[in-house]
Design an enzyme around this catalytic site. Structure first.
Site, mmCIF file in Angstrom:
data_model
loop_
_atom_site.group_PDB
_atom_site.id
_atom_site.type_symbol
_atom_site.label_atom_id
_atom_site.label_comp_id
_atom_site.label_asym_id
_atom_site.label_seq_id
_atom_site.Cartn_x
_atom_site.Cartn_y
_atom_site.Cartn_z
ATOM 1 N N ASP A 131 1.030 -0.943 -0.158
ATOM 2 C CA ASP A 131 -0.023 -0.025 0.008
ATOM 3 C C ASP A 131 0.750 1.488 -0.144
ATOM 4 O O ASP A 131 0.512 2.359 0.236
ATOM 5 C CB ASP A 131 -0.711 0.071 1.234
ATOM 6 C CG ASP A 131 -2.239 -0.773 0.952
ATOM 7 O OD1 ASP A 131 -2.446 -1.446 -0.202
ATOM 8 O OD2 ASP A 131 -2.925 -0.912 1.950
ATOM 9 N N ASP A 284 -6.984 -7.713 13.870
ATOM 10 C CA ASP A 284 -6.244 -9.119 14.189
ATOM 11 C C ASP A 284 -7.338 -9.576 15.428
ATOM 12 O O ASP A 284 -7.631 -10.807 15.374
ATOM 13 C CB ASP A 284 -4.906 -8.975 14.480
ATOM 14 C CG ASP A 284 -4.525 -7.920 15.330
ATOM 15 O OD1 ASP A 284 -5.323 -7.291 15.986
ATOM 16 O OD2 ASP A 284 -3.308 -7.658 15.697
#
Length: 527
Positions: A131, A284
């Site tokens: 990214d 996560d």
């Protein structure tokens, strides 16, 4: 009258102001301050006891695990599964994802380590999710990927035109690729992680013969733990997280928070849980909780460590701790009702999730450290009507501290520094926790943790004799300086008027706040 006429006017005003402040303090102390401080003290004592009992419980469990050799991953016959896999040649398709964002100092390390993993090349896909906004860096990462492609590794270089969802968005988009359809497992490594060659052989077999397992998590090994005092202190905190918190969670109810890296997911478990979501900064942990509520079990492999880098600049560490403290609190707010109403997990697991995992470890632990040890206890020195028993002020936190530090015996001599630094950091963690619970500003702030890598380390060492100049604004931290002045005032008052020696701790803690407040902690890399 003569004294009033010949008295210096400035001195008279100063005396009158001081006397007015003293009178105002005396008027509000007993009816307002004393009851409020009593209430705060009782709340903090209750929270402190909750944290103490949680630490004792985990100490008992981990002692039993070590004494009887009952670590959960040892009950699986890893060697026989590996032998069977090698004999039948029935290797599963494995996807390895490496999400990165402007990681110019470490991208070669992670890509090289992952491409060096021991696994049949036709059953392994390495997916680099870049990214980066720096076009030159993108070109360099692409060239690195092409280099490994020429060596026979199946590397897929994927980029996006936006950063929607940050890391969660990148991982989610990566799983949508058509070539992922044949993959059974996905391994995730952050850009600074360097797995050993046999990582897949020491994790994948657990998942093959145990269809109820959704995640296998390895621990972290810090390559720069000795870089400065701040990294040594971070190592002490994280060693407890891995050696105790995750081991206990894995051994008792097959649940712990996914660390976002150095773990292997069964792709079916990820999809069953609803995939990656970007509603918090702890994507996560979000995935782990949702997968657990679907009935998937997790396994922590404590003897498998993956090398990575600790943040060595205070600026990077502050941003990281804000994300790690704000995110869980915000996730707790979003998921507590869902956890309570879930019918697929036991009451014990719900209790563990809500009380132990979220409330005590992610919220109470930060609040006790800051509000009790840095605000309430020093305030009792200024208000003699509020008395705090010595066992609650000294012995309880001392026991909690020793249990935390016992996991890193090589740094036990740094225990005092660790206590002082953790108390300073609890200021930011408590603030971030409140932001997460209230969903205030900065709740979704995502700043990638800066990594120095080997190149920056070499640059820093080469210029160690020349202390880099910096702007005052980069080094001064106002909140820490305010806390330093508050604790210095309490320490001085206790030394002059008190009958105990509590001022020793207060002077040390004030010094710690002051040192951090002027930016003399960690390494410094100028912009």
């Amino acid at each position: 009258m003569r004294n009033l006429v010949f008295q210096d006017p400035g001195l008279r005003v100063s005396t009158n102001t001081t006397q007015s402040l003293n009178n105002a303090w005396e008027r509000i102390r007993v009816p307002v301050v004393v009851p409020a401080l009593h209430l705060a003290m009782y709340l903090c004592i209750a929270m402190s006891i909750m944290l103490f009992l949680e630490r004792i419980y985990m100490a008992i469990v981990i002692a039993g695990v070590k004494c009887f050799g009952k670590k959960r991953y040892t009950k699986y016959k890893l060697e026989s599964i590996r032998e069977d896999l090698e004999k039948n040649k029935n290797y599963p398709m494995v996807l390895v994802q490496i999400p990165m964002f402007n990681e110019k100092e470490v991208y070669k390390l992670s890509i090289g380590a992952v491409c060096g993993l021991s696994w049949p090349s036709d059953r392994l896909i390495v997916q680099v999710l870049d990214d980066s906004t720096n076009e030159v860096l993108r070109t360099l990462v692409d060239l690195e990927c092409r280099k490994w492609i020429e060596r026979g590794i199946n590397v897929k270089y994927e980029t996006r035109n936006n950063r929607n969802g940050y890391k969660a968005g990148a991982l989610k988009e990566g799983l949508k690729k058509q070539y992922v359809d044949d993959c059974e497992f996905v391994v995730i490594f952050d850009a600074d992680f360097q797995p050993e060659e046999d990582f897949l052989w020491r994790t994948i077999p657990y998942l093959l013969n145990n269809p109820e397992l959704g995640l296998v998590q390895a621990r972290w090994k810090f390559v720069n733990a000795d870089e400065c005092l701040m990294t040594r202190l971070q190592e002490m905190s994280l060693d407890y997280h891995f050696s105790v918190e995750q081991e206990v969670g894995s051994s008792t109810c097959s649940f712990f928070g996914f660390n976002g890296t150095a773990g292997v997911w069964r792709i079916r478990a990820v999809n069953d849980a609803g995939g990656w979501k970007d509603r918090t900064t702890v994507e996560d942990m979000d995935l782990a909780v949702r997968a657990s509520l679907k009935g998937w079990k997790f396994l922590f492999v404590g003897d498998l460590a993956v090398k990575n880098e600790l943040p060595s600049t205070f600026k990077a560490y502050r941003f990281q701790q804000h994300r790690w403290s704000c995110g869980p609190a915000n996730l707790f707010r979003k998921m507590v009702k869902e956890i309570i109403l879930c019918e697929r997990v036991t009451i014990w697991k719900k209790f563990h999730l809500i009380y132990g995992f979220f409330f005590v470890r992610k919220i109470i632990a930060h609040w006790v450290t800051f509000f009790f040890y840095c605000v309430v206890i020093p305030a009792t020195i200024l208000v003699p009507e509020v008395h705090l028993a010595k066992p609650l002020a000294i012995y309880l936190p001392a026991t909690i501290t020793i249990l935390n530090a016992a996991c890193t015996p090589r740094s036990f001599h740094l225990l005092v520094f660790w206590i002082l630094f953790e108390n300073v950091m609890s200021l930011h963690r408590s603030k971030a926790t409140i932001i997460g619970l209230l969903e205030a500003s900065r709740v979704n702030e995502w700043v990638v943790t800066e990594k120095l890598g080997n190149m920056m380390k070499q640059k820093y060492n080469a210029k160690a004799s020349k202390r880099p100049r910096s702007r005052i604004g980069e080094r001064i931290h106002v909140l820490e300086l305010l806390m330093a002045m508050y604790m210095l005032h309490c320490a001085t008052y206790n030394m002059v008027f008190g009958s105990d020696h509590f001022f020793i701790y207060l002077f040390l803690q004030a010094g710690a706040f002051f040192i951090v407040g002027i930016g003399h902690v960690g390494t410094f890399v100028p912009n």
